[in-house]
Scaffold this motif. Structure first.
Motif, PDB file in Angstrom:
ATOM      1  N   GLY A   9      56.363  36.908  24.074  1.00 24.41           N
ATOM      2  CA  GLY A   9      55.906  37.701  25.052  1.00 24.41           C
ATOM      3  C   GLY A   9      54.439  37.140  25.124  1.00 24.41           C
ATOM      4  O   GLY A   9      53.857  37.061  26.567  1.00 24.41           O
ATOM      5  N   THR A  10      53.758  36.757  24.216  1.00 26.05           N
ATOM      6  CA  THR A  10      52.348  36.532  24.506  1.00 26.05           C
ATOM      7  C   THR A  10      52.299  34.990  25.066  1.00 26.05           C
ATOM      8  O   THR A  10      51.203  34.792  25.879  1.00 26.05           O
ATOM      9  CB  THR A  10      51.770  36.132  22.860  1.00 26.05           C
ATOM     10  N   LEU A  11      53.085  34.218  24.902  1.00 24.28           N
ATOM     11  CA  LEU A  11      52.789  32.646  25.265  1.00 24.28           C
ATOM     12  C   LEU A  11      53.370  32.620  26.734  1.00 24.28           C
ATOM     13  O   LEU A  11      52.969  31.854  27.398  1.00 24.28           O
ATOM     14  CB  LEU A  11      53.738  31.645  24.478  1.00 24.28           C
ATOM     15  N   ASN A  12      54.362  33.538  26.886  1.00 17.68           N
ATOM     16  CA  ASN A  12      54.619  33.398  28.393  1.00 17.68           C
ATOM     17  C   ASN A  12      53.300  34.418  29.158  1.00 17.68           C
ATOM     18  O   ASN A  12      53.370  34.001  30.339  1.00 17.68           O
ATOM     19  CB  ASN A  12      56.011  34.617  28.500  1.00 17.68           C
ATOM     20  N   HIS A  13      52.854  35.175  28.419  1.00 16.58           N
ATOM     21  CA  HIS A  13      51.776  35.858  29.416  1.00 16.58           C
ATOM     22  C   HIS A  13      50.897  34.817  29.587  1.00 16.58           C
ATOM     23  O   HIS A  13      50.281  34.786  30.592  1.00 16.58           O
ATOM     24  CB  HIS A  13      51.305  36.931  28.518  1.00 16.58           C
ATOM     25  N   VAL A  14      50.332  34.104  28.609  1.00 17.74           N
ATOM     26  CA  VAL A  14      49.362  32.927  29.033  1.00 17.74           C
ATOM     27  C   VAL A  14      49.876  31.902  30.235  1.00 17.74           C
ATOM     28  O   VAL A  14      49.022  31.517  31.028  1.00 17.74           O
ATOM     29  CB  VAL A  14      48.960  32.041  27.611  1.00 17.74           C
ATOM     30  N   ARG A  60      49.319  30.106  35.796  1.00 18.57           N
ATOM     31  CA  ARG A  60      49.744  30.025  37.229  1.00 18.57           C
ATOM     32  C   ARG A  60      49.084  30.845  38.151  1.00 18.57           C
ATOM     33  O   ARG A  60      48.975  30.546  39.252  1.00 18.57           O
ATOM     34  CB  ARG A  60      51.547  30.297  37.152  1.00 18.57           C
ATOM     35  N   ILE A  61      48.908  32.072  38.075  1.00 25.13           N
ATOM     36  CA  ILE A  61      48.314  33.080  38.879  1.00 25.13           C
ATOM     37  C   ILE A  61      46.710  32.516  39.112  1.00 25.13           C
ATOM     38  O   ILE A  61      46.393  32.381  40.068  1.00 25.13           O
ATOM     39  CB  ILE A  61      48.113  34.430  38.350  1.00 25.13           C
ATOM     40  N   TRP A  62      46.122  32.040  38.284  1.00 23.42           N
ATOM     41  CA  TRP A  62      44.484  31.384  38.164  1.00 23.42           C
ATOM     42  C   TRP A  62      44.941  30.238  39.115  1.00 23.42           C
ATOM     43  O   TRP A  62      44.070  29.884  39.940  1.00 23.42           O
ATOM     44  CB  TRP A  62      44.172  31.167  36.953  1.00 23.42           C
ATOM     45  N   MET A  63      45.863  29.333  38.941  1.00 22.54           N
ATOM     46  CA  MET A  63      45.868  28.033  39.221  1.00 22.54           C
ATOM     47  C   MET A  63      46.137  27.972  40.967  1.00 22.54           C
ATOM     48  O   MET A  63      45.748  27.544  41.758  1.00 22.54           O
ATOM     49  CB  MET A  63      46.917  27.180  38.799  1.00 22.54           C
ATOM     50  N   LYS A  64      47.140  29.201  41.099  1.00 21.76           N
ATOM     51  CA  LYS A  64      47.133  29.474  42.669  1.00 21.76           C
ATOM     52  C   LYS A  64      45.945  29.764  43.343  1.00 21.76           C
ATOM     53  O   LYS A  64      45.759  29.596  44.313  1.00 21.76           O
ATOM     54  CB  LYS A  64      48.509  30.586  42.489  1.00 21.76           C
ATOM     55  N   ARG A  65      45.287  30.739  42.569  1.00 22.22           N
ATOM     56  CA  ARG A  65      43.922  31.052  43.221  1.00 22.22           C
ATOM     57  C   ARG A  65      42.940  29.957  43.347  1.00 22.22           C
ATOM     58  O   ARG A  65      42.321  29.814  44.306  1.00 22.22           O
ATOM     59  CB  ARG A  65      43.325  32.351  42.395  1.00 22.22           C
ATOM     60  N   PHE A  66      43.032  29.242  42.333  1.00 19.74           N
ATOM     61  CA  PHE A  66      42.021  28.070  42.309  1.00 19.74           C
ATOM     62  C   PHE A  66      42.461  26.744  43.408  1.00 19.74           C
ATOM     63  O   PHE A  66      41.668  26.376  44.321  1.00 19.74           O
ATOM     64  CB  PHE A  66      42.049  27.339  40.933  1.00 19.74           C
ATOM     65  N   THR A  67      43.913  26.589  43.331  1.00 19.43           N
ATOM     66  CA  THR A  67      44.235  25.223  44.240  1.00 19.43           C
ATOM     67  C   THR A  67      45.092  25.749  45.531  1.00 19.43           C
ATOM     68  O   THR A  67      44.959  24.895  46.362  1.00 19.43           O
ATOM     69  CB  THR A  67      45.337  24.528  43.234  1.00 19.43           C
ATOM     70  N   GLY A  68      45.540  26.923  45.447  1.00 18.36           N
ATOM     71  CA  GLY A  68      46.300  27.400  46.737  1.00 18.36           C
ATOM     72  C   GLY A  68      47.831  27.061  46.583  1.00 18.36           C
ATOM     73  O   GLY A  68      48.588  27.095  47.450  1.00 18.36           O
ATOM     74  N   THR A  69      47.946  26.340  45.336  1.00 16.63           N
ATOM     75  CA  THR A  69      49.691  26.035  45.282  1.00 16.63           C
ATOM     76  C   THR A  69      50.054  26.292  44.170  1.00 16.63           C
ATOM     77  O   THR A  69      49.422  26.930  43.298  1.00 16.63           O
ATOM     78  CB  THR A  69      49.580  24.374  45.125  1.00 16.63           C
ATOM     79  N   ALA A 121      30.232  24.685  42.037  1.00 18.85           N
ATOM     80  CA  ALA A 121      29.276  25.662  42.580  1.00 18.85           C
ATOM     81  C   ALA A 121      29.559  26.746  43.482  1.00 18.85           C
ATOM     82  O   ALA A 121      28.992  27.699  44.043  1.00 18.85           O
ATOM     83  CB  ALA A 121      28.005  24.812  43.024  1.00 18.85           C
ATOM     84  N   ALA A 122      30.860  26.394  44.180  1.00 20.74           N
ATOM     85  CA  ALA A 122      31.392  27.291  45.448  1.00 20.74           C
ATOM     86  C   ALA A 122      31.922  28.364  44.711  1.00 20.74           C
ATOM     87  O   ALA A 122      32.134  28.711  43.530  1.00 20.74           O
ATOM     88  CB  ALA A 122      32.507  26.476  46.008  1.00 20.74           C
ATOM     89  N   GLU A 123      32.362  29.480  45.858  1.00 16.14           N
ATOM     90  CA  GLU A 123      32.794  30.678  45.202  1.00 16.14           C
ATOM     91  C   GLU A 123      34.425  30.898  45.781  1.00 16.14           C
ATOM     92  O   GLU A 123      34.821  30.007  46.484  1.00 16.14           O
ATOM     93  CB  GLU A 123      32.364  31.874  46.184  1.00 16.14           C
ATOM     94  N   ILE A 124      35.034  31.639  45.002  1.00 18.83           N
ATOM     95  CA  ILE A 124      36.461  31.841  45.460  1.00 18.83           C
ATOM     96  C   ILE A 124      36.654  33.216  45.584  1.00 18.83           C
ATOM     97  O   ILE A 124      35.975  33.938  45.348  1.00 18.83           O
ATOM     98  CB  ILE A 124      37.260  31.091  44.370  1.00 18.83           C
ATOM     99  N   THR A 125      37.844  33.399  46.602  1.00 24.59           N
ATOM    100  CA  THR A 125      38.098  34.797  46.797  1.00 24.59           C
ATOM    101  C   THR A 125      39.569  35.080  46.406  1.00 24.59           C
ATOM    102  O   THR A 125      40.506  34.184  46.944  1.00 24.59           O
ATOM    103  CB  THR A 125      37.765  35.126  48.414  1.00 24.59           C
ATOM    104  N   TYR A 126      39.881  36.120  45.701  1.00 19.81           N
ATOM    105  CA  TYR A 126      41.422  36.302  45.398  1.00 19.81           C
ATOM    106  C   TYR A 126      41.572  37.790  45.347  1.00 19.81           C
ATOM    107  O   TYR A 126      40.433  38.644  45.020  1.00 19.81           O
ATOM    108  CB  TYR A 126      41.500  35.678  43.933  1.00 19.81           C
ATOM    109  N   THR A 127      42.763  38.125  44.973  1.00 21.76           N
ATOM    110  CA  THR A 127      43.000  39.572  44.849  1.00 21.76           C
ATOM    111  C   THR A 127      43.802  39.774  43.433  1.00 21.76           C
ATOM    112  O   THR A 127      44.755  39.189  43.261  1.00 21.76           O
ATOM    113  CB  THR A 127      43.957  40.103  46.036  1.00 21.76           C
ATOM    114  N   PRO A 128      43.132  40.535  42.549  1.00 27.97           N
ATOM    115  CA  PRO A 128      43.791  40.660  41.073  1.00 27.97           C
ATOM    116  C   PRO A 128      45.180  41.716  41.287  1.00 27.97           C
ATOM    117  O   PRO A 128      45.366  42.270  42.270  1.00 27.97           O
ATOM    118  CB  PRO A 128      43.068  41.623  40.242  1.00 27.97           C
TER     119      PRO A 128
END
Length: 170
Positions: free
Chosen positions: A44-49, A54-63, A105-112
């Motif tokens: 459970g722990t390793l899957n959560h990470v 993957r959630i953050w990388m989608k926010r960061f990269t859009g892919t 230095a840029a901003e990102i926008t996302y929805t938790p």
């Protein structure tokens, strides 16, 4: 600042490789045993990470894929999870290495997922959170391995910097 994040990405990859090596000889029962970590078992722990990455990388990269839950299990089998972790660590490292100071230095926008409101913030402190999140849950994974009677791991950043993998960042 980019060099600091490259160090964190390299450290993250190194620490994950040690953690996964230590977990590689667990039985299925041990891997799934609830030892009181926030996500219960090492599975459970390793899957959560991985989910969070993957959630953050989608926010960061859009892919990439975006899981719908923070407590899901993408890979119930250790070998599949380990392979996915290696791939994600390389994706993280390559993306960090591609960043410019202007992008940092840029901003990102996302929805938790947990609170669906739009958030806009600077990428730099968000990346600090991203890597701190890994450290937090690796500590829980380490505790789980210890509770299973496995040897303790030296995962501190300073040990990475003293290693062959980390020497370039020291």
């Amino acid at each position: 600042m980019r060099d600091h994040f490259k160090m964190f990405a390299a450290y993250n990859r190194w620490a994950n490789s040690l953690l996964y090596a230590a977990a590689s000889d667990l039985t299925t029962e041990e891997f799934n045993a609830d030892k009181g970590a926030f996500f219960g078992s090492l599975c459970g722990t390793l899957n959560h990470v991985l989910l969070a990455d993957r959630i953050w990388m989608k926010r960061f990269t859009g892919t990439g894929d975006v899981p719908a839950r923070l407590d899901g299990v993408l890979y119930p089998e250790f070998a599949d999870l380990s392979n996915a972790r290696r791939q994600e660590d390389e994706r993280i490292f390559d993306w960090i290495a591609s960043l410019t100071e202007e992008q940092l230095a840029a901003e990102i926008t996302y929805t938790p997922i947990t609170n669906p409101v739009t958030i806009t913030q600077s990428l730099t402190p968000t990346l600090f959170h991203f890597f701190n999140h890994h450290t937090h849950h690796r500590g829980q994974a380490h505790m789980t391995l210890t509770a299973l009677g496995k040897p303790s791991l030296a995962l501190d950043l300073i040990y990475f910097l003293r290693s062959d993998d980390g020497a370039a960042y020291a």
